[in-house]
Design an enzyme around this catalytic site. Structure first.
Site, PDB file in Angstrom:
ATOM      1  N   THR A 389     -13.393  21.030   6.941  1.00 61.26           N
ATOM      2  CA  THR A 389     -12.419  20.825   5.885  1.00 61.26           C
ATOM      3  C   THR A 389     -11.134  20.563   6.634  1.00 61.26           C
ATOM      4  O   THR A 389     -11.091  20.723   7.845  1.00 61.26           O
ATOM      5  CB  THR A 389     -12.359  22.118   5.043  1.00 61.26           C
ATOM      6  OG1 THR A 389     -13.632  22.334   4.464  1.00 61.26           O
ATOM      7  CG2 THR A 389     -11.311  22.081   3.955  1.00 61.26           C
ATOM      8  N   ASP A 431     -21.889  24.172  -2.521  1.00 61.72           N
ATOM      9  CA  ASP A 431     -21.072  25.355  -2.833  1.00 61.72           C
ATOM     10  C   ASP A 431     -21.475  26.002  -4.161  1.00 61.72           C
ATOM     11  O   ASP A 431     -20.970  27.074  -4.503  1.00 61.72           O
ATOM     12  CB  ASP A 431     -19.579  24.995  -2.860  1.00 61.72           C
ATOM     13  CG  ASP A 431     -18.973  24.938  -1.457  1.00 61.72           C
ATOM     14  OD1 ASP A 431     -19.701  25.190  -0.474  1.00 61.72           O
ATOM     15  OD2 ASP A 431     -17.768  24.636  -1.345  1.00 61.72           O
ATOM     16  N   SER A 461     -13.405  28.181  -1.393  1.00 56.96           N
ATOM     17  CA  SER A 461     -12.606  29.206  -0.710  1.00 56.96           C
ATOM     18  C   SER A 461     -11.278  28.643  -0.223  1.00 56.96           C
ATOM     19  O   SER A 461     -10.524  29.346   0.456  1.00 56.96           O
ATOM     20  CB  SER A 461     -13.375  29.739   0.500  1.00 56.96           C
ATOM     21  OG  SER A 461     -14.560  30.354   0.085  1.00 56.96           O
TER      22      SER A 461
HETATM   23  O1  DON Z   1     -14.639  24.618  -0.736  1.00 65.77           O
HETATM   24  C1  DON Z   1     -14.987  25.345   0.175  1.00 65.77           C
HETATM   25  O2  DON Z   1     -14.642  26.504   0.275  1.00 65.77           O
HETATM   26  C2  DON Z   1     -15.861  24.789   1.272  1.00 65.77           C
HETATM   27  N1  DON Z   1     -16.617  23.658   0.823  1.00 65.77           N
HETATM   28  C3  DON Z   1     -14.980  24.432   2.413  1.00 65.77           C
HETATM   29  C4  DON Z   1     -15.778  24.027   3.621  1.00 65.77           C
HETATM   30  C5  DON Z   1     -14.995  24.214   4.849  1.00 65.77           C
HETATM   31  O3  DON Z   1     -13.907  24.724   4.861  1.00 65.77           O
HETATM   32  C6  DON Z   1     -15.596  23.828   6.101  1.00 65.77           C
HETATM   33  N2  DON Z   1     -14.551  23.808   7.105  1.00 65.77           N
HETATM   34  N3  DON Z   1     -14.438  24.045   8.192  1.00 65.77           N
END
Ligand code: DON
Length: 580
Positions: A389, A431, A461
């Site tokens: 992310t 998710d 998150s």
């Molecule tokens: O929305 C979320 O919490 C996850 N899909 C985020 C994934 C994530 O942060 C991966 N990063 N390093």
């Protein structure tokens, strides 16, 4: 013009890291690019007027130029987000989704929710194979993993409501970067070479991100002509350039070809949403963060409320007492996250209670002074989430602040580039909970609130957050890292507020994570003195050392001069702060 890159700072840290190579485990630490300890604030970038800090120094400069041309922080955030979709395809995106938190100079605040949605044909059992068994592959690595993208709608909504420069001015730099290309930076070169095997099943992905299957070398020109054409449609037609016409047709076609569920109707119906931020206070600081469908803001405020009852500074940053108190707060907030949190358009949640000081006081009573509490195996954690992310922070000359975290879920999402359109699709459907009732010791949960339903948003998150005090902007923070995000943001805030660190030191300092289940404390390599680890094990904790946690590109306002202090996180190789 002030700017720096994280790799320049790592060169500075190299002698320290080289000295550490004599210690066991240090090679792994170096490889994971985790700073041995906090670096001093010399690495931060100061500027008078505006600042952008992101995972890509190139994208930060695009945002900085928008500020210099008279754009506000929302304009700069939009331009940075589109540029990241070109220069940081790991997580920068137009095929994913995310959240934007905005604080205006007069203290008002709002948020834009552009989280992906489940397609109309989604159902709670959609991740089962033909025998009815839950399939992690279908859930996380298939055409069914793809949620209806939200990024372009979110950026368009932010622009319509709060932007000031013409849309074209904000999208054009990304079009140019994709069409003309840029010199392959070291972090991206490494990352693309590593992901190439996973992209092999998708010829359009291999074509977009390698030279006919051979990885790009550092410094080679990297062009993305199909992406340039898609971005040009978005530049010329706004959100319709993505959700209707040619781009929508190409997405729907690829979905039909691969057995995915997203249709042209799903795309046309997608709407980003403006939501009230979730708010809390911590030792006189105002915390403004993202409400559900992210769990980030609620869990962050729940933990800060718990921790306000302790003198953390007196305990000491690396002490057993501090880590114990921190972890017990984390354990409780992550249990509540798994129990309650989901898309507010579908589920009722006790948000006021979870973010209240009174509830925190109740939870403090359940914390023992020197012993780990159990995480009951019968109550299990959320499904697996992993990189990548990206988070970026913007402050403009008037003090407008924007905190954005957006994602494709895992690094390069589902690894599928839409043929003809040149961009990656997310695997955000991963998710959602995997299968109704399927709750097991590996951490899968099958509880109701976060099951897939048509047009529902999956729980996140992501925790883009803004701090203020006495009506004045203090800092803009956030991070990637799945569930670790919430704890990364928590610790950056504690480092600033309780331990008086400057922003660069607060970002650089080693971090730790506990998420209720699995019942384990993950600590970055060299993150705690051996004596503290031993003391924690004596209290009943299982401690795992290694790896890295988050890349928290942040900005702090100097309380005396008003300077914007940009701190790129050295854990991201190509990151940079750019100000003017
Ligand atoms: O929305 C979320 O919490 C996850 N899909 C985020 C994934 C994530 O942060 C991966 N990063 N390093």
């Amino acid at each position: 013009m002030a700017s720096t890159t994280a790799s320049a700072r790592r060169r500075f840290l190299a002698p320290v890291l080289a000295a550490l190579l004599t210690l066991p485990g240090a090679a792994a630490a170096l490889q994971a690019q985790t700073p041995a300890a906090s670096a001093a604030d010399h690495a931060a970038v100061r500027a008078r007027h505006g600042m952008v800090v992101s995972a890509s120094a190139i994208a930060s400069r695009v945002g900085r130029d928008v500020l210099r041309d008279g754009g506000n922080a929302v304009d700069a955030a939009i331009a940075t987000a589109f540029a990241l979709a070109v220069t940081y395809p790991t997580a920068g995106n137009i095929g994913g989704g995310g959240f934007m938190v905005i604080r205006f100079p007069d203290g008002r605040a709002t948020t834009i929710d552009f989280r992906e949605k489940a397609p109309l044909a989604a159902s709670p059992d959609m991740f089962e194979d033909s025998t009815g068994a839950y399939s992690a592959k279908i859930h996380h690595k298939s055409y069914r993993s793809v949620g209806v993208p939200g990024t372009v709608a979110g950026l368009a909504l932010a622009h319509e409501k709060y932007g000031s420069l013409p849309w074209r001015r904000l999208v054009q730099p990304a079009v140019t970067l994709a069409a003309d290309g840029f010199d392959m930076p070291p972090g991206l070169a490494r990352s693309l070479a590593a992901v190439l095997p996973a992209m092999r099943p998708y010829p359009a992905s291999v074509a977009a991100y390698s030279k006919n299957g051979t990885p790009y070398a550092v410094g080679e020109r990297f062009q993305q002509p199909q992406l340039a054409r898609t971005l040009a449609r978005i530049r010329d037609q706004g959100r319709d350039g993505f959700y209707k016409g040619e781009t929508a047709r190409l997405i729907a076609e690829e979905m039909r070809r691969g057995g995915g569920l997203i249709t042209e109707e799903d795309l046309a119906r997608y709407q980003a949403k403006e939501r009230e931020p979730v708010r809390g206070t911590y030792r006189g600081y105002e915390i403004i963060s993202m409400p559900p469908p992210s769990s980030g803001g609620v869990a962050l405020i729940e933990m800060l409320n718990i921790l306000e009852g302790y003198d953390l500074k007196a305990m000491g940053h690396d002490s057993p007492a501090y880590v114990h108190t921190l972890v017990e707060a984390m354990r409780r907030a992550f249990l509540d996250r798994a129990r309650y949190l989901a898309d507010p358009d579908f589920e009722q949640m006790p948000l006021e209670r979870l973010t209240s000081k009174a509830y925190a006081a109740e939870l403090r009573k359940t914390m023992l002074p020197d012993k780990a509490s159990p995480s009951e195996p019968a109550q299990v954690a959320q499904a697996y989430e992993s990189p990548q992310t990206t988070h970026f922070s913007v402050v403009d000359g008037n003090g407008m602040a924007v905190s954005v975290t957006y994602t494709l879920e895992q690094g390069y999402g589902v690894k599928i580039v839409v043929p003809g359109a040149g961009f990656l699709l997310n695997n955000e459907m991963g998710d959602f909970n995997g299968k109704p009732g399927l709750t097991d010791s590996t951490g899968l949960i099958g509880t109701t609130p976060n099951l897939a339903r048509p047009e529902k948003r999956m729980l996140s998150s992501m925790t883009p957050t803004i701090l203020a005090k006495d009506g004045k902007l203090v800092a803009v923070v956030g991070s990637p890292g799945g569930r670790t995000i919430i704890n990364t943001v928590l610790q950056v805030i504690l480092n600033l507020v309780d331990f008086d660190m400057g922003i660069q030191q607060a970002v650089d300092a080693a971090r730790l994570h506990h998420q209720w289940l699995p019942d384990r404390v993950d600590v970055e390599a060299n993150g705690l003195p051996p004596a503290t680890v031993q003391a924690l094990e004596g209290m009943g904790y299982r401690v795992r050392l290694g790896g890295r946690q988050g890349t928290a590109h942040s900005i702090q306002i100097d309380p005396v001069t008003g300077d914007r202090i940009g701190a790129a996180d050295p854990r991201d190789a190509d990151a940079g702060a750019a100000g003017w």
